[in-house]
Design an enzyme around this catalytic site. Structure first.
Site, PDB file in Angstrom:
ATOM      1  N   GLU A  26       0.981  -1.290  -0.007  1.00 56.48           N
ATOM      2  CA  GLU A  26       0.020   0.174  -0.092  1.00 56.48           C
ATOM      3  C   GLU A  26       0.705   1.331   0.008  1.00 56.48           C
ATOM      4  O   GLU A  26       0.499   2.365  -0.764  1.00 56.48           O
ATOM      5  CB  GLU A  26      -0.906   0.084   1.309  1.00 56.48           C
ATOM      6  CG  GLU A  26      -2.165  -1.010   1.114  1.00 56.48           C
ATOM      7  CD  GLU A  26      -3.088  -1.039  -0.105  1.00 56.48           C
ATOM      8  OE1 GLU A  26      -2.765   0.325  -0.614  1.00 56.48           O
ATOM      9  OE2 GLU A  26      -3.576  -1.925  -0.547  1.00 56.48           O
TER      10      GLU A  26
ATOM     11  N   HIS B 280      -5.336  -6.214 -11.256  1.00 56.45           N
ATOM     12  CA  HIS B 280      -4.893  -7.305 -10.231  1.00 56.45           C
ATOM     13  C   HIS B 280      -4.667  -8.646 -11.018  1.00 56.45           C
ATOM     14  O   HIS B 280      -3.739  -9.393 -10.532  1.00 56.45           O
ATOM     15  CB  HIS B 280      -5.898  -7.272  -9.229  1.00 56.45           C
ATOM     16  CG  HIS B 280      -5.916  -6.156  -8.329  1.00 56.45           C
ATOM     17  ND1 HIS B 280      -7.070  -5.444  -8.394  1.00 56.45           N
ATOM     18  CD2 HIS B 280      -5.315  -5.809  -7.183  1.00 56.45           C
ATOM     19  CE1 HIS B 280      -6.921  -4.407  -7.423  1.00 56.45           C
ATOM     20  NE2 HIS B 280      -5.912  -4.566  -6.656  1.00 56.45           N
TER      21      HIS B 280
END
EC number: 3.4.24.27
Length: 551
Positions: free
Chosen positions: A378, A466
């Site tokens: 992140e 993803h």
């Protein structure tokens, strides 16, 4: 967290004249040394390297302007380069290069995603990366002028968001300012507004809407939850101390705290601080700065905070010690994290200014801050936002995700925390041994493609950000560890060199609209800069991208 098409679509979280005449002095440009990667859509260069241009006594940026104008037919670019390419960043690096980043404009209006980077060494232009949008001067659609106001554009975006995404009016957080741009889609160019809608309820989102500034049509929209923008941080004035606690997986660790009546999870030893908050199962952020009476954090409720705080520090240390980068913005921005977000929340994300961690439902996830690769993943989205700015859609979005997986894994190895090439394995499906979200060594294990010929070409998951990240993840794994893949043998060069090559590619060569082919060129050039054009490192990068079908 959702499963679609038997693939785990998991988001952690991430386009007049010169004021002064330019004189073209004698130059030498060795065309035979140029290596060009072409943009297939525009049939123009998206990456050029070699001894491109040398003009004695000329500034680095002037070299760029002259090269673009000298090659106007190749770029299909017939505007005044000095007026059109706005210099946004210029710095010298430790390899002796002058690095520059330019924003393409049209009559002073930025062109969405159209950024190019350039490198000059010893007075020679050595690389130009990024796609210049061609032939804007011929687009009649750009000559009419805007008819909508910013407010009208935002109203259109909000109406669509409620109707098609949230089903209720969200409580908006501070997002990026609405921007007036030129937006290009294929052969079409439009005056448009970029509207950012950032919210936490009913489900977190950070949507970007592209609204036609003439007729109000929605030209594009996507959720870019991982994009970062520093937020204001109120610190506690007190004494720096060191506490101790136990993390999600039961491991004990020391954590930096601040004492002022209570002991707060405020680390003053790194940049402008690392701050960890308790959201108390609510969706209001950041919550309360975590406070403790005795500097002992051993309660089960403490564990997610201990890990969020500690792993943010480890990630800061990795970027500082390995890449000489000070926090995610390169300028020591404070790092904020909130844990215990909502109830049973199976996700972790940047909301645009801080990290947010759910506790999981106990079956799909345990508290997500317990995974060091999740935390570093992140924070790397934030690094990307402040460097390449990769648009979170299609191939640029898949590169964005892969970069976060790569550096999430490298931070895990840096910390020597049971390191492996799996993503999220420490916090995902606690009841299933050996399971993970994604595998860099074997993406196909979880249904993700490991070769460009198998890429996903649909619209789900923002165009497969993803899913298709698996292709780049596999290439990165092969660069580091080596192996044979689809009949192509790769000589591994190790994790440290992988990190140096991809960090340089990310921060100096990739641009917002980079595709896989441009990433290959960027990685090859980064390896060339670092180790030389005839090195094994360059050969291994080429082999790895060959192995996954990226040319």
């Amino acid at each position: 967290m959702k499963r679609k098409m038997k693939m785990k679509l998991v988001r952690f979280g991430l386009a007049a004249g010169l004021a002064a005449q330019v004189f073209f002095l004698p130059y030498n440009a060795l065309a035979s040394t140029e290596h060009v990667t072409w943009n297939q859509q525009f049939q123009t260069p998206q990456f050029i390297s070699g001894d491109l241009l040398k003009v004695n006594g000329t500034s680095p940026e002037e070299l760029v302007y002259q090269y673009v104008e000298k090659n106007e037919n190749k770029f299909k670019f017939h505007e005044n380069a000095k007026d059109t390419l706005q210099l946004k960043e210029k710095k010298n690096d430790n390899l002796g290069f002058t690095f520059m980043r330019f924003q393409q404009t049209y009559k002073g209006i930025p062109v969405f995603g159209a950024v190019v980077t350039a490198h000059v060494k010893d007075g020679t232009l050595t690389a130009l990366s990024g796609t210049l949008i061609p032939n804007l001067d011929t687009k009649g659609s750009l000559k009419s002028g805007k008819k909508l106001s910013e407010k009208q554009a935002r109203d259109i975006a909000e109406k669509d968001l409620v109707a098609n995404v949230t089903k209720e009016v969200p409580e908006y957080e501070q997002g990026k300012d609405t921007e007036f741009v030129v937006y290009v889609n294929g052969d079409e160019a439009s005056l448009a507004y970029v509207v950012n809608l950032n919210f936490l309820t009913p489900e977190p989102g950070n949507w970007l809407y592209i609204i036609d500034a003439v007729d109000g049509k929605i030209l594009n929209k996507f959720n870019q939850l991982d994009a970062a923008k520093p937020g204001d941080v109120k610190s506690i004035t007190g004494t720096s101390t060191v506490g101790v606690g136990r993390g999600v997986l039961g491991d004990q660790k020391n954590i930096n705290t601040t004492y002022s009546t209570y002991y707060y999870l405020q680390d003053n030893t790194r940049g402008n601080g690392i701050f960890t908050y308790d959201a108390k199962y609510r969706t209001t952020l950041p919550g309360s700065l975590w406070a403790d009476a005795d500097n002992q954090f051993f309660a089960s409720y403490d564990a997610p905070a201990v890990d969020a705080h500690y792993y943010a520090g480890v990630t800061y240390d990795y970027y500082k010690n390995v890449h000489n980068r000070l926090s995610y913005d390169g300028n020591n921005a404070a790092i904020r994290s909130s844990v215990h977000y909502s109830q049973g929340y199976n996700n972790a994300f940047w909301n645009g200014s801080q990290m947010v961690y759910g506790d999981g439902d106990g079956q799909t996830f345990i508290p997500l801050s317990g995974g060091i690769d999740v935390v570093a993943h992140e924070l790397t989205h934030a690094v990307t936002d402040y460097t390449a700015g990769l648009i979170y859609q299609n191939e640029s979005g898949a590169i964005n995700e892969a970069i976060s997986d790569i550096f999430g894994t490298l931070v895990e190895f840096y910390a020597n925390k049971n390191p492996d090439w799996e993503i999220g394995e420490d916090v995902y499906t606690p009841g299933i041994s050996g399971d993970s979200l994604r595998s860099m060594s074997d993406p196909a294990k979880y249904g993700d493609p490991d070769h460009y010929s198998k890429r996903y070409t649909g619209t789900q998951d923002n165009g497969g950000v993803h899913i298709n990240s698996g292709i780049i993840n596999k290439a990165a794994y092969l660069i580091s560890q080596g192996g044979t893949h689809y009949g192509v043998s790769v000589v591994g060069i190790g994790r440290d060199k992988l990190g140096k090559i991809f960090y340089r590619a990310l921060t100096q060569y990739l641009t917002p609209t980079s595709n896989f082919s441009q990433l290959r060129a960027a990685a090859v050039q980064s390896a060339t800069d670092l180790y030389g054009s005839t090195s094994q490192e360059v050969a291994s990068v080429k082999q790895a991208f060959d192995a996954v079908g990226v040319k």
